[in-house]
Structure formats: C-alpha cells, structure tokens
Design a protein around this motif. Structure first.
Motif, PDB file in Angstrom:
ATOM      1  N   ARG A  37       0.814  -1.211   0.000  1.00 21.90           N
ATOM      2  CA  ARG A  37       0.000   0.000   0.000  1.00 21.90           C
ATOM      3  C   ARG A  37       0.854   1.269   0.000  1.00 21.90           C
ATOM      4  N   LEU A  38       1.981   1.230   0.697  1.00 20.25           N
ATOM      5  CA  LEU A  38       2.834   2.406   0.815  1.00 20.25           C
ATOM      6  C   LEU A  38       4.232   2.116   0.297  1.00 20.25           C
ATOM      7  N   ARG A  39       4.925   3.199  -0.059  1.00 20.57           N
ATOM      8  CA  ARG A  39       6.353   3.118  -0.356  1.00 20.57           C
ATOM      9  C   ARG A  39       7.079   3.989   0.660  1.00 20.57           C
ATOM     10  N   ILE A  40       8.016   3.378   1.385  1.00 21.74           N
ATOM     11  CA  ILE A  40       8.729   4.083   2.439  1.00 21.74           C
ATOM     12  C   ILE A  40      10.177   4.285   2.023  1.00 21.74           C
ATOM     13  N   ARG A  41      10.625   5.526   2.099  1.00 24.59           N
ATOM     14  CA  ARG A  41      12.027   5.843   1.810  1.00 24.59           C
ATOM     15  C   ARG A  41      12.705   6.208   3.130  1.00 24.59           C
ATOM     16  N   TYR A  42      13.653   5.375   3.538  1.00 25.88           N
ATOM     17  CA  TYR A  42      14.326   5.549   4.823  1.00 25.88           C
ATOM     18  C   TYR A  42      15.793   5.873   4.601  1.00 25.88           C
ATOM     19  N   ASN A  43      16.237   7.008   5.112  1.00 31.98           N
ATOM     20  CA  ASN A  43      17.653   7.393   5.080  1.00 31.98           C
ATOM     21  C   ASN A  43      18.188   7.214   6.494  1.00 31.98           C
ATOM     22  N   ASN A  44      19.084   6.241   6.683  1.00 35.99           N
ATOM     23  CA  ASN A  44      19.492   5.883   8.046  1.00 35.99           C
ATOM     24  C   ASN A  44      20.663   6.695   8.579  1.00 35.99           C
ATOM     25  N   PHE A  45      21.147   7.677   7.802  1.00 30.44           N
ATOM     26  CA  PHE A  45      22.255   8.485   8.315  1.00 30.44           C
ATOM     27  C   PHE A  45      22.443   9.741   7.475  1.00 30.44           C
ATOM     28  N   THR A  46      22.440  10.873   8.145  1.00 35.15           N
ATOM     29  CA  THR A  46      22.754  12.134   7.485  1.00 35.15           C
ATOM     30  C   THR A  46      23.195  13.129   8.542  1.00 35.15           C
ATOM     31  N   ALA A  47      23.865  14.191   8.119  1.00 34.74           N
ATOM     32  CA  ALA A  47      24.210  15.251   9.068  1.00 34.74           C
ATOM     33  C   ALA A  47      22.916  15.885   9.583  1.00 34.74           C
ATOM     34  N   PRO A  48      22.886  16.312  10.841  1.00 36.78           N
ATOM     35  CA  PRO A  48      21.619  16.754  11.460  1.00 36.78           C
ATOM     36  C   PRO A  48      21.193  18.164  11.065  1.00 36.78           C
ATOM     37  N   PHE A  49      20.942  18.380   9.781  1.00 36.72           N
ATOM     38  CA  PHE A  49      20.532  19.705   9.310  1.00 36.72           C
ATOM     39  C   PHE A  49      19.225  20.176   9.942  1.00 36.72           C
ATOM     40  N   ASN A  50      18.290  19.252  10.119  1.00 39.81           N
ATOM     41  CA  ASN A  50      16.976  19.643  10.642  1.00 39.81           C
ATOM     42  C   ASN A  50      17.005  20.052  12.108  1.00 39.81           C
TER      43      ASN A  50
END
Length: 254
Positions: free
Chosen positions: A231-244
């Motif tokens: 039903r859904l497509r999930i895009r998971y990014n497990n590591f990035t610099a904490p811009f947010n």
C-alpha cells in the motif's frame, strides 16, 4: 582568497583525516574561539546548488561524523552542519559575526547533537488506489460518486460528494501518519515534520536519534513496511548530518 564552510565541531578537533571537498580541494580544520571550523579553499565566487555540489557538501559532513572518536562503542563526534553555500572572505568575519555572538547557542546545539545522528522517513502512496480503497470501504459514498457519471447533478450535490471524498482521503492519510508517529516518535530524541515535497508524499519527517538506537529504529521502519505491505512506499535514510536540528541563523556570505 575565500573559504567554503561545511560545519563546526567542538574541540578537540579530528586529526590525520584526508577528505576532498568542493572542487576537489582538501578539507581542513581552523581552530577559532574554542571551536573547530571545517572548511576548504573556495575556487568559485558562488557555488550553485547542483546535485554534484550538494552531494560533495553532505559527503564531507557525513564522513567526518562517521570517522568520529568512539568511546564505549558510541560515536561522540558532535557536528553542527552549515547549510550549503556559505563562503567567507576572512576568519575575522566568522569570529565576529558567527562564533562570538552565538557562542552560547553554538555550545548548546553541539551538546544536543553529541553522540546523535539524523535519520529520515518519507512515506508515499498512490492516490488513485487509495480512493478506490476508500470507496470500497464506504459503499454509500461510491454510489453517490457513481451518479456523477452520465447523470445531471446540481452544483451543490457535486460539491458535497467531492467534499466527502476529500475528507475521507484526509482521514485515511492521517490514520497512516498516526501509526508512523506512534511507532517511531518514542525512539527519537527530537522530531521535525517537514512539508511533503510532492502530491504522492504524505509524510516527511526527520528524527534525531542516538547512534546506538539506529538498529532499533530501522527494525521499526521495516515492521511498518510489512504492516502496510504494497500500500505504501517508504524511503528511509538511516544516516545524514543533522541539518533539521541545527537551527542557527548564520550571517550572509561575503
């Protein structure tokens, strides 16, 4: 000569690393007012936000985080990323307009980010499939909708049916979001919900988690993927610099 800034670290600064930044320039560290500034020598007066340049900027930050010192099995490199495109003409500018006026805020932000990483989850659906699911679950609504085909309806009737479908879709979307929030938010130290970037994206969130919590977080994302099957497509990014989670207003580049 001008300098391109990637981010800021607490001391002690990392040593003996070899990274290439924008234009293939070596990444260096400048110790300034008790902080370590990550930079390379700029080869352009202004850097366009092209995919190549953005990836180069993010790669520098991620590699420095991944190369952080490890104590008791936990990574301790607390890095404050700077948004893409910051050029400065002198270190005096950095000191006078960034470090000194914001020293306490920088210290607090770096403490918050210590031993933590950002991950993100984006959730997509197929609106046409969801409408069919909605109508299947609400036969009366489907009957009303079918009357739109080949039969004259008043403007009021058409609006009522349209509003009912829109409300049903919103409820359907919120139900999915509630499940993701209930499953993932408790694992995170902080959460930032961003605006979906396209019509098919219904949820777009960044999570600040401890380094050691990623495997648990990933398992929960995989469980959600199984729960919603196709039903859904999930895009998971497990590591990035904490811009947010690095909310510091910087001076304009010059």
């Amino acid at each position: 000569m001008s300098f391109y800034i990637y981010g800021i670290l607490t001391l002690p600064a990392p040593e003996n690393f070899s990274l290439q930044g924008l234009d293939g320039q070596p990444v260096q560290i400048k110790i300034l007012d008790g902080f370590a500034v990550i930079y390379s020598q700029a080869q352009q007066e202004r850097y366009l936000a092209s995919r190549r340049n953005l990836l180069s900027h993010e790669k520098v930050l991620e590699e420095i985080m991944q190369a952080g010192d490890v104590y008791d099995g936990l990574r301790q490199r607390n890095l404050l990323p700077v948004q893409f495109g910051l050029l400065v003409s002198s270190w005096e500018t950095v000191s006078e307009q960034l470090i000194r006026p914001h020293q306490e805020e920088l210290t607090q932000l770096l403490a918050k980010l210590s031993g933590r990483r950002e991950v993100s989850v984006k959730v997509f659906w197929d609106p046409d499939v969801e409408i069919q699911g909605l109508l299947a679950e609400h036969p009366n609504l489907k009957t009303q909708r079918d009357k739109l085909v080949g039969q004259p309806l008043s403007m009021e009737q058409a609006i009522q049916i349209g509003q009912a479908i829109e409300q049903g879709m919103n409820d359907r979307k919120q139900g999915i979001i509630d499940v993701f929030q209930g499953t993932l938010n408790s694992i995170a130290i902080d959460v930032v919900e961003n605006t979906p970037q396209m019509e098919t994206m219904i949820y777009n969130a960044a999570y600040l988690i401890s380094w050691e919590a990623e495997s648990q977080f990933s398992e929960h994302v995989e469980a959600l993927d199984r729960q919603f099957e196709e039903r859904l497509r999930i895009r998971y990014n497990n590591f990035t610099a904490p811009f947010n989670f690095a909310r510091l207003r910087l001076f304009s580049s010059n």
